[in-house]
Design an enzyme around this catalytic site. Structure first.
Site, PDB file in Angstrom:
ATOM      1  N   ASP A 293      -4.315   5.387  -4.427  1.00  0.00           N
ATOM      2  CA  ASP A 293      -2.858   5.417  -4.585  1.00  0.00           C
ATOM      3  C   ASP A 293      -2.359   6.853  -4.526  1.00  0.00           C
ATOM      4  OD1 ASP A 293      -3.159   2.791  -4.972  1.00  0.00           O
ATOM      5  OD2 ASP A 293      -2.509   2.750  -7.077  1.00  0.00           O
TER       6      ASP A 293
ATOM      7  N   PHE B 193      -2.215   8.063  -1.086  1.00  0.00           N
ATOM      8  CA  PHE B 193      -1.084   7.411  -0.431  1.00  0.00           C
ATOM      9  C   PHE B 193       0.216   8.127  -0.828  1.00  0.00           C
ATOM     10  CE2 PHE B 193       2.413   4.471  -0.074  1.00  0.00           C
ATOM     11  CZ  PHE B 193       2.184   3.861   1.150  1.00  0.00           C
TER      12      PHE B 193
ATOM     13  N   LEU C 217       8.242   0.979  -8.318  1.00  0.00           N
ATOM     14  CA  LEU C 217       8.576   1.972  -9.340  1.00  0.00           C
ATOM     15  C   LEU C 217       8.222   3.357  -8.835  1.00  0.00           C
ATOM     16  CD1 LEU C 217       7.033   0.321 -12.530  1.00  0.00           C
ATOM     17  CD2 LEU C 217       9.458   0.554 -12.015  1.00  0.00           C
TER      18      LEU C 217
ATOM     19  N   GLU D 218       5.305  -0.091 -21.709  1.00  0.00           N
ATOM     20  CA  GLU D 218       4.442  -1.254 -21.467  1.00  0.00           C
ATOM     21  C   GLU D 218       3.212  -0.807 -20.701  1.00  0.00           C
ATOM     22  OE1 GLU D 218       6.791  -3.847 -19.090  1.00  0.00           O
ATOM     23  OE2 GLU D 218       8.296  -4.088 -20.661  1.00  0.00           O
TER      24      GLU D 218
ATOM     25  N   LYS E 292       0.777  -0.829 -17.541  1.00  0.00           N
ATOM     26  CA  LYS E 292       0.959  -1.077 -16.114  1.00  0.00           C
ATOM     27  C   LYS E 292      -0.270  -1.843 -15.624  1.00  0.00           C
ATOM     28  CE  LYS E 292       2.030   1.353 -11.807  1.00  0.00           C
ATOM     29  NZ  LYS E 292       1.512   0.267 -11.020  1.00  0.00           N
TER      30      LYS E 292
ATOM     31  N   ASP F 190      -2.822  -3.685 -13.324  1.00  0.00           N
ATOM     32  CA  ASP F 190      -3.219  -3.356 -11.958  1.00  0.00           C
ATOM     33  C   ASP F 190      -3.538  -4.650 -11.225  1.00  0.00           C
ATOM     34  OD1 ASP F 190      -3.770  -1.888  -9.774  1.00  0.00           O
ATOM     35  OD2 ASP F 190      -5.716  -1.162 -10.467  1.00  0.00           O
TER      36      ASP F 190
ATOM     37  N   ARG G 177       5.603 -10.341  -3.583  1.00  0.00           N
ATOM     38  CA  ARG G 177       6.573  -9.300  -3.290  1.00  0.00           C
ATOM     39  C   ARG G 177       6.830  -9.195  -1.775  1.00  0.00           C
ATOM     40  NH1 ARG G 177       7.054  -4.238  -5.656  1.00  0.00           N
ATOM     41  NH2 ARG G 177       4.884  -4.273  -6.260  1.00  0.00           N
TER      42      ARG G 177
ATOM     43  N   GLU H  72       2.813  -9.696 -13.038  1.00  0.00           N
ATOM     44  CA  GLU H  72       1.633  -9.291 -12.284  1.00  0.00           C
ATOM     45  C   GLU H  72       0.524 -10.320 -12.475  1.00  0.00           C
ATOM     46  OE1 GLU H  72       2.577  -6.407 -11.015  1.00  0.00           O
ATOM     47  OE2 GLU H  72       0.784  -5.406 -10.270  1.00  0.00           O
TER      48      GLU H  72
ATOM     49  N   TYR I 223       6.749  -9.267 -16.984  1.00  0.00           N
ATOM     50  CA  TYR I 223       7.340  -8.075 -17.607  1.00  0.00           C
ATOM     51  C   TYR I 223       8.782  -7.815 -17.186  1.00  0.00           C
ATOM     52  CZ  TYR I 223       5.282  -6.520 -13.177  1.00  0.00           C
ATOM     53  OH  TYR I 223       4.910  -6.420 -11.873  1.00  0.00           O
TER      54      TYR I 223
ATOM     55  N   LYS J 147      10.461   2.165 -19.610  1.00  0.00           N
ATOM     56  CA  LYS J 147      11.735   1.582 -19.169  1.00  0.00           C
ATOM     57  C   LYS J 147      12.828   1.876 -20.192  1.00  0.00           C
ATOM     58  CE  LYS J 147       9.196  -2.303 -17.201  1.00  0.00           C
ATOM     59  NZ  LYS J 147       8.851  -3.719 -17.222  1.00  0.00           N
TER      60      LYS J 147
ATOM     61  N   LYS K 266       0.975   7.209 -14.079  1.00  0.00           N
ATOM     62  CA  LYS K 266      -0.340   6.736 -13.626  1.00  0.00           C
ATOM     63  C   LYS K 266      -1.445   7.564 -14.268  1.00  0.00           C
ATOM     64  CE  LYS K 266      -0.589   4.808  -9.706  1.00  0.00           C
ATOM     65  NZ  LYS K 266      -0.502   3.791  -8.756  1.00  0.00           N
TER      66      LYS K 266
ATOM     67  N   CYS L 284     -19.075  10.444  21.173  1.00  0.00           N
ATOM     68  CA  CYS L 284     -19.904   9.600  20.318  1.00  0.00           C
ATOM     69  C   CYS L 284     -21.143  10.401  19.891  1.00  0.00           C
ATOM     70  CB  CYS L 284     -20.325   8.346  21.077  1.00  0.00           C
ATOM     71  SG  CYS L 284     -21.504   7.356  20.145  1.00  0.00           S
TER      72      CYS L 284
ATOM     73  N   CYS M  23     -24.272   8.460  21.723  1.00  0.00           N
ATOM     74  CA  CYS M  23     -24.466   8.327  23.174  1.00  0.00           C
ATOM     75  C   CYS M  23     -23.595   9.292  23.967  1.00  0.00           C
ATOM     76  CB  CYS M  23     -24.202   6.892  23.614  1.00  0.00           C
ATOM     77  SG  CYS M  23     -22.461   6.470  23.597  1.00  0.00           S
TER      78      CYS M  23
ATOM     79  N   CYS N  67     -16.174   4.365  20.085  1.00  0.00           N
ATOM     80  CA  CYS N  67     -17.029   4.706  21.216  1.00  0.00           C
ATOM     81  C   CYS N  67     -16.868   3.563  22.230  1.00  0.00           C
ATOM     82  CB  CYS N  67     -18.488   4.809  20.762  1.00  0.00           C
ATOM     83  SG  CYS N  67     -19.627   4.776  22.163  1.00  0.00           S
TER      84      CYS N  67
ATOM     85  N   CYS O 269     -24.444   1.676  23.858  1.00  0.00           N
ATOM     86  CA  CYS O 269     -24.588   2.601  22.720  1.00  0.00           C
ATOM     87  C   CYS O 269     -25.475   1.921  21.659  1.00  0.00           C
ATOM     88  CB  CYS O 269     -23.203   2.934  22.177  1.00  0.00           C
ATOM     89  SG  CYS O 269     -23.238   4.055  20.797  1.00  0.00           S
TER      90      CYS O 269
HETATM   91  S1  IVH Z   1       8.502  -3.238 -13.906  1.00  0.00           S
HETATM   92  C1  IVH Z   1      12.168  -3.248 -10.985  1.00  0.00           C
HETATM   93  N1  IVH Z   1       6.451  -3.349 -15.537  1.00  0.00           N
HETATM   94  O1  IVH Z   1       3.611  -1.842 -10.770  1.00  0.00           O
HETATM   95  C2  IVH Z   1      10.890  -2.841 -11.612  1.00  0.00           C
HETATM   96  N2  IVH Z   1       6.026  -3.213 -13.210  1.00  0.00           N
HETATM   97  O2  IVH Z   1       3.823   0.526  -9.107  1.00  0.00           O
HETATM   98  C3  IVH Z   1       9.959  -3.949 -11.801  1.00  0.00           C
HETATM   99  N3  IVH Z   1       3.638  -3.296 -12.628  1.00  0.00           N
HETATM  100  O3  IVH Z   1       6.165  -3.043  -8.696  1.00  0.00           O
HETATM  101  C4  IVH Z   1       8.616  -3.516 -12.190  1.00  0.00           C
HETATM  102  N4  IVH Z   1       2.875  -3.473 -14.679  1.00  0.00           N
HETATM  103  O4  IVH Z   1       4.161  -4.659  -9.425  1.00  0.00           O
HETATM  104  C5  IVH Z   1       6.862  -3.261 -14.260  1.00  0.00           C
HETATM  105  N5  IVH Z   1       4.754  -3.508 -17.114  1.00  0.00           N
HETATM  106  C6  IVH Z   1       5.145  -3.425 -15.832  1.00  0.00           C
HETATM  107  C7  IVH Z   1       4.228  -3.391 -14.763  1.00  0.00           C
HETATM  108  C8  IVH Z   1       4.711  -3.285 -13.450  1.00  0.00           C
HETATM  109  C9  IVH Z   1       2.551  -3.425 -13.392  1.00  0.00           C
HETATM  110  C10 IVH Z   1       3.581  -3.188 -11.162  1.00  0.00           C
HETATM  111  C11 IVH Z   1       4.717  -3.860 -10.436  1.00  0.00           C
HETATM  112  C12 IVH Z   1       5.468  -2.710  -9.837  1.00  0.00           C
HETATM  113  C13 IVH Z   1       4.366  -1.740  -9.597  1.00  0.00           C
HETATM  114  C14 IVH Z   1       4.866  -0.330  -9.366  1.00  0.00           C
END
Ligand code: IVH
Length: 680
Positions: free
Chosen positions: A33, A36, A83, A112, A114, A116, A135, A171, A223, A286, A310, A404, A407, A422, A428
């Protein structure tokens, strides 16, 4: 300069789209991530300096993701946003400063975990679960309702007093233990293991067979309640209410009055996350008050009232010695770094994939540089950063080859793809050997008396050049065959020779493979994108190799699960005279080139029809009903829409489905009408 910027924008746009596709559709990402986000940030800043070069479908404008074939597409009433991410306390404080400035009055945060996993949106009407949508690209997603119904902690019916209609998001994830068990099973069955629990959850929810989904234990936390603005004042009050209706809401939530309290929550969970039975990758912060959320509003991609922090993933520092370029059976060239062995999450890491030329070039690696290796739950470690060794010069730099490495053919790259290939697929050596290894694999011809080493030996002796050559091998050629290899452990040379028994076993394994079913032979051919499932669908639709070779694009694309990419690959494969010749030689060797009787499509009476199956049936179970639809040329739809041709209704069809079908004027078939239609 501006030309350079345009080229970089073009390249980043393509690359990020590919990563999005891998992440959201294939559930098989190749970069972290963090990598990315770094690429996305680079693109964002270039686009803001050169807005004239921004693509109208730039990944910076979208949440990411895409829609998969074979599920009904549903437009979200409210887009599913993502987010913003932060990785440090400074970035978090900057977020807090912005909120304080914009709100200019007291407020509180809710922190809260997060989770995965895989984002999902659920709709309840009159207390009943009516729809679950992924989504997708944020605007529209896949209707996966039937699969979500198999998740045990998602109630089909709510309790207490709830709003007549509402949507709630969360999630879907897999517990670590369940993930480990699933992977162990997959490895045992010769299937590719999932890289992490997130991918396995995503891969599971996108499966076509509901009964298969039900076998894999998924879980869910919700959530985000999209409630009527006047019902609740705060986000946490909405979640508490949802928990009372029986919905799964995580208990690990805390109201924080300031950013220090937020930081305490983050630090606590960063240290204690391994005590949870599932993976979290951070904390979501939040603003709690819903009217304050409204004041803060959203950008095109994410709410301005929330942010994700993160966690750092587990990393280790080590030296990079060299880079190997491996050529796979498809000709794709993968750079793999050889590292000074280092301990990471309990295993010793010696090698790490660098994935492709772009990722490798971006890291600017030199012999003797120190690299950061990361293993955030993944099986194959990744190199995520580099510290230059002070005397490194440009000549020490590892460069992706233009030819390659085996070869020496000049490599090429398909537009829009990250990999270099290749082109010398016919000669090859690793490609030729790789194809034969694939052919003998368990899901293909299942010749377990041969393996990578023996294939290499037969190849080096000049006895085999393709899969059909296996069927010409004789006892005399195999018995006593000798070869010297280097031992993996000691590096000492070692002699291997085939004794009588080995030669007999090999020949017996090859002979037995003649009874492998047609779909296994098709899979064994190694046509790009034709995996086990696609091979089965092709075998059941086209029945024999001649029909398949004669099929045109539209016939291929009307086969369940086959889109334009797969169709193109099949057409291109059969276009090659060498491949056609291989098929003929395999046919002459006695392999199954037609599907077994009994799995025959009874007819094509349902050609072009999309049929939604609902309720319980008396003559067959639901899965068999679905098979019958496909065997008679029809397609199974997952939810009722204007595209649905019929609804096949058993006992207890849900009232909302019935009403929907009636509203859209869609014909409802009873079980007996359907069976009569297909001549059963
Ligand atoms: S709130 C409009 N709360 O993480 C905002 N998202 O990287 C709605 N995720 O899109 C998201 N835990 O898929 C929210 N406690 C949590 C979460 C959470 C995991 C995911 C969700 C979000 C993504 C963003």
């Amino acid at each position: 300069m501006s030309e350079e910027a345009r080229a970089r924008i073009d390249a980043l746009t393509l690359e990020l789209k590919d990563h999005n596709y891998r992440y959201y559709v294939l559930a098989d990402p190749v970069i972290s991530d963090r990598q990315f986000d770094a690429l996305l940030k680079e693109l964002e800043s270039l686009e803001s300096a050169y807005p004239q070069f921004r693509h109208s479908d730039s990944p910076t404008l979208r949440v990411g993701g895409a829609i998969t074939k074979d599920f009904q597409t549903v437009v979200h009433d409210v887009p599913m946003q993502s987010l913003g991410n932060t990785y440090s306390r400074e970035e978090l404080e900057a977020f807090d400063a912005r909120i304080r400035k914009e709100l200019e009055r007291d407020f509180e945060y809710v922190c809260e975990l997060k989770f995965d996993g895989f984002a999902i949106s659920l709709k309840y009407e009159d207390g009943a679960l009516v729809r679950a949508v992924t989504r997708g690209d944020g605007v529209q997603g896949d209707d996966v309702t039937e699969n979500v119904r198999t998740i045990r902690n998602i109630p089909h019916k709510l309790k207490g007093t709830f709003p007549a209609r509402f949507e709630i998001r969360g999630e879907i994830f897999m517990h670590r233990k369940a993930f480990e068990k699933l992977n162990a099973d997959r490895i045992r069955q010769g299937e590719k293991p999932f890289a992490n629990p997130r991918n396995s959850a995503a891969g599971t929810i996108k499966m076509q067979e509901q009964s298969e989904v039900a076998k894999r234990p998924l879980d869910c936390f919700l959530y985000f309640l999209l409630a009527d603005r006047n019902s609740y004042e705060t986000h946490s009050a909405g979640l508490e209410a949802a928990a009372h209706w029986g919905l799964p809401v995580s208990p690990h939530r805390k109201i924080c009055r300031n950013i220090d309290e937020v930081w305490q929550f983050i630090s606590y969970w960063d240290q204690h996350r391994s005590s949870l039975s599932y993976d979290i990758d951070g904390v979501v912060v939040k603003v709690n008050d819903l009217s304050q959320q409204e004041v803060l509003g959203s950008t095109a991609k994410s709410p301005r009232w929330a942010i994700a922090y993160k966690f750092e993933t587990e990393t280790a520092r080590t030296l990079i010695h060299s880079v190997d370029f491996q050529v796979g059976r498809t000709g794709a060239v993968t750079p793999v770094a050889n590292l000074e062995p280092v301990e990471l999450l309990g295993t010793t890491v010696k090698r790490a994939s660098l994935h492709n030329a772009d990722i490798m070039e971006q890291l600017e690696l030199h012999a003797g540089d120190t690299v950061l290796v990361e293993k955030g739950g993944e099986i194959i470690p990744k190199i995520v950063g580099v510290e230059r060794h002070s005397e490194a010069t440009d000549s020490d730099r590892f460069r992706f080859p233009q030819q390659c490495p085996i070869c020496a053919s000049p490599l090429y790259r398909n537009e829009g793809e990250a990999a270099h290939y290749c082109p010398n697929s016919a000669h090859c050596p690793p490609q030729v050997k790789g194809r034969i290894e694939h052919f003998i694999g368990r899901k293909a011809l299942d010749i377990d008396s041969l393996g990578e080493g023996k294939i290499a030996m037969l190849y080096d002796e000049g006895l085999i050049r393709d899969a059909a050559d296996l069927y010409t091998l004789s006892f005399g050629q195999l018995n006593g065959l000798t070869r010297t290899v280097q031992s993996e452990e000691s590096g000492e040379p070692r002699t291997i020779s085939f004794r009588e028994k080995t030669a007999e076993n090999i020949l017996a394994g090859i002979a037995n493979s003649r009874s492998r079913p047609f779909h296994a032979v098709l899979f064994g051919l190694g046509i790009r994108y034709v995996g086990e499932t696609v091979a089965k669908k092709l075998a059941s639709r086209f029945r024999n190799i001649d029909e398949l070779m004669a099929a045109d694009r539209s016939e291929l694309e009307s086969t369940p699960e086959i889109g334009s990419k797969i169709a193109e690959s099949i057409l291109a494969w059969f276009e090659s005279s060498e491949n056609r010749e291989l098929v003929e030689r395999l046919r002459n060797a006695g392999l199954q080139m037609q599907a077994e009787a009994g799995t025959e499509p009874s007819s094509d009476v349902l050609n072009g029809k999309i049929i939604v199956v609902s309720g319980v049936f008396s003559s067959y179970d639901r899965d068999t009903m679905k098979q019958l639809i496909e065997q008679n040329g029809g397609k199974v739809g997952s939810s009722i829409s204007s595209k649905t041709s019929f609804v096949l209704a058993g006992e207890n069809m849900g009232p909302s489905k019935l009403k929907k079908a009636e509203d859209l004027g869609i014909r409802i078939l009873s079980e007996s009408e359907f069976l009569e239609m297909i001549g059963k």
